[in-house]
Design a protein around this motif. Sequence first.
Motif, PDB file in Angstrom:
ATOM      1  N   GLY A  90      23.667  -6.690  21.891  1.00  0.00           N
ATOM      2  CA  GLY A  90      22.473  -7.541  21.877  1.00  0.00           C
ATOM      3  C   GLY A  90      22.109  -8.070  20.509  1.00  0.00           C
ATOM      4  O   GLY A  90      21.716  -9.220  20.374  1.00  0.00           O
ATOM      5  N   GLU A  91      22.227  -7.239  19.481  1.00  0.00           N
ATOM      6  CA  GLU A  91      21.982  -7.728  18.124  1.00  0.00           C
ATOM      7  C   GLU A  91      22.724  -6.849  17.132  1.00  0.00           C
ATOM      8  O   GLU A  91      22.633  -5.625  17.182  1.00  0.00           O
ATOM      9  N   MET A  92      23.459  -7.479  16.221  1.00  0.00           N
ATOM     10  CA  MET A  92      24.198  -6.749  15.188  1.00  0.00           C
ATOM     11  C   MET A  92      23.274  -6.600  13.985  1.00  0.00           C
ATOM     12  O   MET A  92      23.237  -7.460  13.111  1.00  0.00           O
ATOM     13  N   ARG A  93      22.542  -5.481  13.956  1.00  0.00           N
ATOM     14  CA  ARG A  93      21.428  -5.352  13.016  1.00  0.00           C
ATOM     15  C   ARG A  93      21.764  -4.663  11.708  1.00  0.00           C
ATOM     16  O   ARG A  93      21.072  -4.835  10.716  1.00  0.00           O
ATOM     17  N   ASP A  94      22.776  -3.805  11.693  1.00  0.00           N
ATOM     18  CA  ASP A  94      22.986  -2.977  10.496  1.00  0.00           C
ATOM     19  C   ASP A  94      24.471  -2.779  10.233  1.00  0.00           C
ATOM     20  O   ASP A  94      25.325  -3.182  11.029  1.00  0.00           O
ATOM     21  N   LEU A  95      24.761  -2.136   9.111  1.00  0.00           N
ATOM     22  CA  LEU A  95      26.143  -1.950   8.669  1.00  0.00           C
ATOM     23  C   LEU A  95      26.965  -1.194   9.704  1.00  0.00           C
ATOM     24  O   LEU A  95      28.079  -1.623  10.042  1.00  0.00           O
ATOM     25  N   ILE A 128      27.836 -11.132   7.333  1.00  0.00           N
ATOM     26  CA  ILE A 128      28.648  -9.995   7.770  1.00  0.00           C
ATOM     27  C   ILE A 128      29.290  -9.305   6.570  1.00  0.00           C
ATOM     28  O   ILE A 128      29.257  -8.073   6.458  1.00  0.00           O
ATOM     29  N   VAL A 129      29.857 -10.078   5.666  1.00  0.00           N
ATOM     30  CA  VAL A 129      30.530  -9.489   4.498  1.00  0.00           C
ATOM     31  C   VAL A 129      29.512  -8.831   3.570  1.00  0.00           C
ATOM     32  O   VAL A 129      29.732  -7.718   3.068  1.00  0.00           O
ATOM     33  N   ASP A 130      28.368  -9.489   3.342  1.00  0.00           N
ATOM     34  CA  ASP A 130      27.372  -8.981   2.386  1.00  0.00           C
ATOM     35  C   ASP A 130      26.719  -7.682   2.824  1.00  0.00           C
ATOM     36  O   ASP A 130      26.164  -6.955   1.998  1.00  0.00           O
ATOM     37  N   ILE A 138      27.797  -3.348  12.767  1.00  0.00           N
ATOM     38  CA  ILE A 138      28.761  -4.409  12.419  1.00  0.00           C
ATOM     39  C   ILE A 138      30.152  -3.818  12.205  1.00  0.00           C
ATOM     40  O   ILE A 138      31.159  -4.365  12.684  1.00  0.00           O
ATOM     41  N   GLN A 139      30.232  -2.669  11.508  1.00  0.00           N
ATOM     42  CA  GLN A 139      31.532  -2.014  11.305  1.00  0.00           C
ATOM     43  C   GLN A 139      32.184  -1.657  12.642  1.00  0.00           C
ATOM     44  O   GLN A 139      33.381  -1.916  12.852  1.00  0.00           O
ATOM     45  N   LEU A 140      31.393  -1.054  13.533  1.00  0.00           N
ATOM     46  CA  LEU A 140      31.924  -0.644  14.834  1.00  0.00           C
ATOM     47  C   LEU A 140      32.330  -1.846  15.680  1.00  0.00           C
ATOM     48  O   LEU A 140      33.327  -1.802  16.411  1.00  0.00           O
ATOM     49  N   ALA A 149      24.581   1.835  17.670  1.00  0.00           N
ATOM     50  CA  ALA A 149      25.750   2.492  17.074  1.00  0.00           C
ATOM     51  C   ALA A 149      26.291   3.601  17.973  1.00  0.00           C
ATOM     52  O   ALA A 149      27.508   3.693  18.201  1.00  0.00           O
ATOM     53  N   SER A 150      25.398   4.438  18.506  1.00  0.00           N
ATOM     54  CA  SER A 150      25.878   5.534  19.355  1.00  0.00           C
ATOM     55  C   SER A 150      26.515   4.991  20.637  1.00  0.00           C
ATOM     56  O   SER A 150      27.527   5.514  21.121  1.00  0.00           O
TER      57      SER A 150
END
Length: 350
Positions: A204-209, A241-243, A212-214, A187-188
């Motif tokens: 590398g991996e979209m792990r958290d909200l 992604i939506v959930d 994914i938002q960014l 995120a940072s």
Amino acid sequence: MSIAKEIVGFAIKAGSSDIHLEEGSPIAIRVNSDITILDQILRPSDMDRLLHEIVGEEKIAAFKQTHDLDTSIGLEGLSRIRINAYVANEKRCLTLRILPDNLPKWETLGLPQPFIDLTAKHRGLVLCTGPTGSGKSTTLAAFINCILETQKRHILTIEDPIEFRFQHSKTSIIHQREVKRDTQSFASALKAALREDPDVIYIGEMRDLETIQLAITAAETGHLVLGTLHTSSAAKTVERIVDVFPAEQQEQARLQVSTSLLGILSQTLCKNTTGKRSLAYELLINTPAIGNLIRERKISQIYSQLQTGSKEGMNTLEQCLIDLVKNGKISQQEAISKASNPKMILNADS
């Protein structure tokens, strides 16, 4: 001789993708999806030497504190390896993933042309999904390599850890950032990325909200964003992604995904008839019809769009598996084991 080079060199000659090591136990390697247990026992003193060679004292100290470690290194003359160290039953264990020494070429991986055509896009979200060990990182490395060779772009990667090492090309530049080494978090790094003038951002991996938002925001603001998720189909990827958003934000998330998504390649690796592995995949290219289904919460109807979307290059996993069986590349049994809907494989013969 270096114990790391001895073990990894043997595994490479055996055609292995992964090495499993536990102190006091036999060495195990994975060859063409199957585990093979060797006769050689890895003694605790061997594990001491191995950790010292491939991890180093500073990271060994951190590993002793946390009992978990992720990193990667290059072994000169052999290959890069991704390293995961952990403790199980009070014993130190290592999983080493052998990474190809040369950057992968999309043509040799069997990736579909409509997916590679997305390398020419200047904004939007491209996702590669599948289970662990299905080749997602290799696919996106080939995608990035294609951009380096054919476009004039600045590529920024955020990885944990860095797997493939890229070099600037004659027409493009690339900067690779490793989480915990070059930046605190995905995120940072993503927040900072928007001020670093990238054209392409690989996560590398979209792990958290937050990540994914960014990622979606970056895709909406004129960046080509690449990412991976551990999902088994295109429809499940959209759902995931939506959930991940809170209930009150999901309507907005659907709208954003419907407009920012470019494509999803959902893949798996199958044991083939030559003793190696073949790529099977489901490909979604975001058309106006699919965008409408996402906005209108009709995710379940995406599958039928993939079935009939061959003009745009789309296909379902089952259609790909059936083609591999018909061409004699994989067995029907292997196709059934990899299919989300095994009945379709069985009915293909009737």
